[in-house]
Enzyme design. Structure first.
Site, mmCIF file in Angstrom:
data_model
loop_
_atom_site.group_PDB
_atom_site.id
_atom_site.type_symbol
_atom_site.label_atom_id
_atom_site.label_comp_id
_atom_site.label_asym_id
_atom_site.label_seq_id
_atom_site.Cartn_x
_atom_site.Cartn_y
_atom_site.Cartn_z
ATOM 1 N N SER A 45 -4.209 16.516 -8.663
ATOM 2 C CA SER A 45 -5.032 15.276 -7.334
ATOM 3 C C SER A 45 -4.780 14.983 -6.762
ATOM 4 C CB SER A 45 -4.445 14.008 -8.698
ATOM 5 O OG SER A 45 -4.904 13.884 -9.621
ATOM 6 N N GLY A 219 -8.235 14.532 -12.349
ATOM 7 C CA GLY A 219 -8.470 15.749 -10.424
ATOM 8 C C GLY A 219 -8.612 14.774 -9.539
ATOM 9 N N GLY A 221 -10.411 13.675 -5.608
ATOM 10 C CA GLY A 221 -11.497 13.414 -4.507
ATOM 11 C C GLY A 221 -12.410 12.183 -5.583
ATOM 12 N N CYS A 246 -8.233 9.283 -15.824
ATOM 13 C CA CYS A 246 -8.085 8.908 -14.158
ATOM 14 C C CYS A 246 -9.397 8.980 -13.265
ATOM 15 C CB CYS A 246 -7.109 9.282 -13.588
ATOM 16 S SG CYS A 246 -7.144 9.176 -11.919
ATOM 17 N N LEU A 247 -9.328 10.656 -13.209
ATOM 18 C CA LEU A 247 -11.223 11.156 -12.483
ATOM 19 C C LEU A 247 -12.126 11.217 -13.597
ATOM 20 C CD1 LEU A 247 -12.936 12.043 -9.988
ATOM 21 C CD2 LEU A 247 -12.504 14.888 -10.769
ATOM 22 N N GLN A 250 -13.260 7.910 -13.928
ATOM 23 C CA GLN A 250 -14.512 7.909 -13.113
ATOM 24 C C GLN A 250 -15.516 8.217 -13.453
ATOM 25 O OE1 GLN A 250 -11.946 8.868 -9.357
ATOM 26 N NE2 GLN A 250 -10.833 7.559 -10.003
ATOM 27 N N ASN A 288 -2.626 7.724 -9.568
ATOM 28 C CA ASN A 288 -2.660 8.527 -8.570
ATOM 29 C C ASN A 288 -3.847 8.356 -8.363
ATOM 30 O OD1 ASN A 288 -3.164 9.885 -6.200
ATOM 31 N ND2 ASN A 288 -2.625 12.225 -7.376
ATOM 32 N N TYR A 291 -10.546 6.413 -5.943
ATOM 33 C CA TYR A 291 -10.916 6.190 -6.585
ATOM 34 C C TYR A 291 -11.351 4.787 -7.572
ATOM 35 C CZ TYR A 291 -13.482 9.050 -2.884
ATOM 36 O OH TYR A 291 -13.908 9.283 -1.826
ATOM 37 N N HIS A 331 -2.150 7.023 -15.676
ATOM 38 C CA HIS A 331 -1.341 8.355 -16.680
ATOM 39 C C HIS A 331 -1.251 8.188 -17.908
ATOM 40 C CE1 HIS A 331 -3.181 11.703 -13.300
ATOM 41 N NE2 HIS A 331 -3.083 10.419 -12.706
ATOM 42 N N GLU A 333 -0.101 10.161 -19.760
ATOM 43 C CA GLU A 333 1.086 11.706 -19.831
ATOM 44 C C GLU A 333 2.526 11.097 -19.224
ATOM 45 O OE1 GLU A 333 -1.599 12.942 -16.291
ATOM 46 O OE2 GLU A 333 -1.452 11.478 -18.512
#
Length: 365
Positions: A45, A219, A221, A246-247, A250, A288, A291, A331, A333
């Site tokens: 990430s 991930g 960006g 996370c990503l 989103q 982490n 966005y 996260h 994990e």
């Protein structure tokens, strides 16, 4: 060797080079973890970013073979206050300096990371460069300002081919947008039959695998830079249980009709408090991300908020009960960070079991 960290607003930090000797560009961010620098370095990430560690001494327990969260680091640079080149730990196999040299990543030490962090918190993340070039500051700032931040990070860090980690339990498709090894560890620990697929997998390709559920990984960006993933999620929502991290959280929100925004300086560290709304419990989480999901954009969607960040009130968890899908911004994990939220993987497996029972019941009617 003298090194320079230069920000796009013209701020310059002078320090000492370690790791690879090269010039690098990226988005400058900070992580507040007290330990876990190896996991931070190897978290996909961070692809395209120059990472600042706020804890002052980094490298003191070296690097070991077990704590990597990806097969290699993807960060563009590493900024520390003090770099330890004589680590002491029974698991240590090589130094931080050696790791960065191996993967051609420059580092800079001797930086006032407290001042740098306060600047990022006040002005927001910005482009930066690490260089040993002695050219005039104005010349380097102009070169920095003319660069563009990456938009293809997910394609760089995702697996290029399908592979499996066989198990005797539920079959889970793990969509790899830059997945950490910790996610795979949590699934295999629960005996899942895991099939890892690239970020651009289609809904039809997933159907051919015949999974019991889908896990959307973390991930790097902007989630809007991965439109093919949004289309895929739209295609499988309601057909299979879904868990986003996370990503993945989103992308799940975007596929459900919500919107995302870039944060001023993001959340990065292993000590972020998150409140679980249905129970009222607070968990300390590993985070982490740059966005977040816009809360107001959830109006008119089928999504409901399940978790919020206690530091700034941002959305940290969502669910769609009707379509058996949920997600979290943090996260569960860990790696690095607390394992308080590992129960979410158990909730996901419970959802898979319920969905399978309902499907079997429907077939017998």
């Amino acid at each position: 060797m003298r090194a320079r960290l230069i920000l796009e607003d013209g701020t310059e930090f002078i320090g000492t080079a370690f790791g690879a000797t090269k010039e690098t560009f990226g988005e400058v961010v900070f992580n507040t973890g007290l330990t876990g620098y190896q996991e931070v370095l190897s978290d996909p990430s961070y692809c395209g970013q120059i990472v600042t560690m706020t804890y002052p001494l980094i490298g003191n327990y070296g690097i070991n073979r077990d704590d990597f969260e990806a097969v290699r680091p993807y960060i563009h640079g590493f900024v520390v206050r003090e770099h330890c080149d004589m680590p002491s730990n029974w698991r240590n196999t090589n130094t931080l300096d050696e790791l960065l040299k191996t993967y051609d990543i420059p580092g800079i030490s001797g930086v006032d990371t407290r001042m740098l962090t306060r600047k990022i918190r006040y002005h927001g993340t910005m482009k930066g460069m690490i260089t040993t070039n002695e050219a005039p500051l104005a010349e380097l700032v102009a070169a920095l300002q003319s660069t563009s931040l990456m938009t293809d990070q997910v394609s760089r860090v995702s697996t290029k081919s399908v592979f499996s980690c066989p198990g005797n339990g539920h079959r889970v498709v793990l969509v790899d947008f830059g997945s950490k090894h910790g996610i795979l560890r949590e699934l295999t620990k629960r005996q899942c039959d895991v099939v890892v697929v690239p970020y651009n997998v289609t809904a039809e390709e997933i159907r051919r695998i015949q999974p019991d559920g889908i896990l959307l990984s973390n991930g790097p960006g902007d989630p809007k830079d991965v439109p093919e993933a949004i289309d895929m999620i739209k295609g499988i929502l309601g057909e299979y249980p879904v868990f986003g991290i996370c990503l993945g959280h989103q992308l799940f929100a975007l596929a459900s009709g919500a919107d995302t925004m870039k944060m001023k300086f993001g959340h990065r560290g292993g000590n972020h408090p998150v409140k679980e709304l249905p129970t009222g419990r607070t968990y300390i989480t590993s985070q982490n991300h740059s966005y977040a999901v816009k809360e107001e954009s959830l109006n008119g969607t089928e999504l409901e908020i399940t978790h919020i960040a206690l530091n700034d009130g941002t959305v940290e968890g969502l669910r769609n009960v009707a379509k058996k899908a949920f997600s979290v911004q943090y996260h569960p994990e860990a790696a690095p960070g607390p394992y308080d939220s590992g129960y979410l993987f158990d909730q996901f497996l419970d959802m898979l079991e319920t969905a399978k029972e309902e499907k079997n019941y429907a077939k017998t009617r």
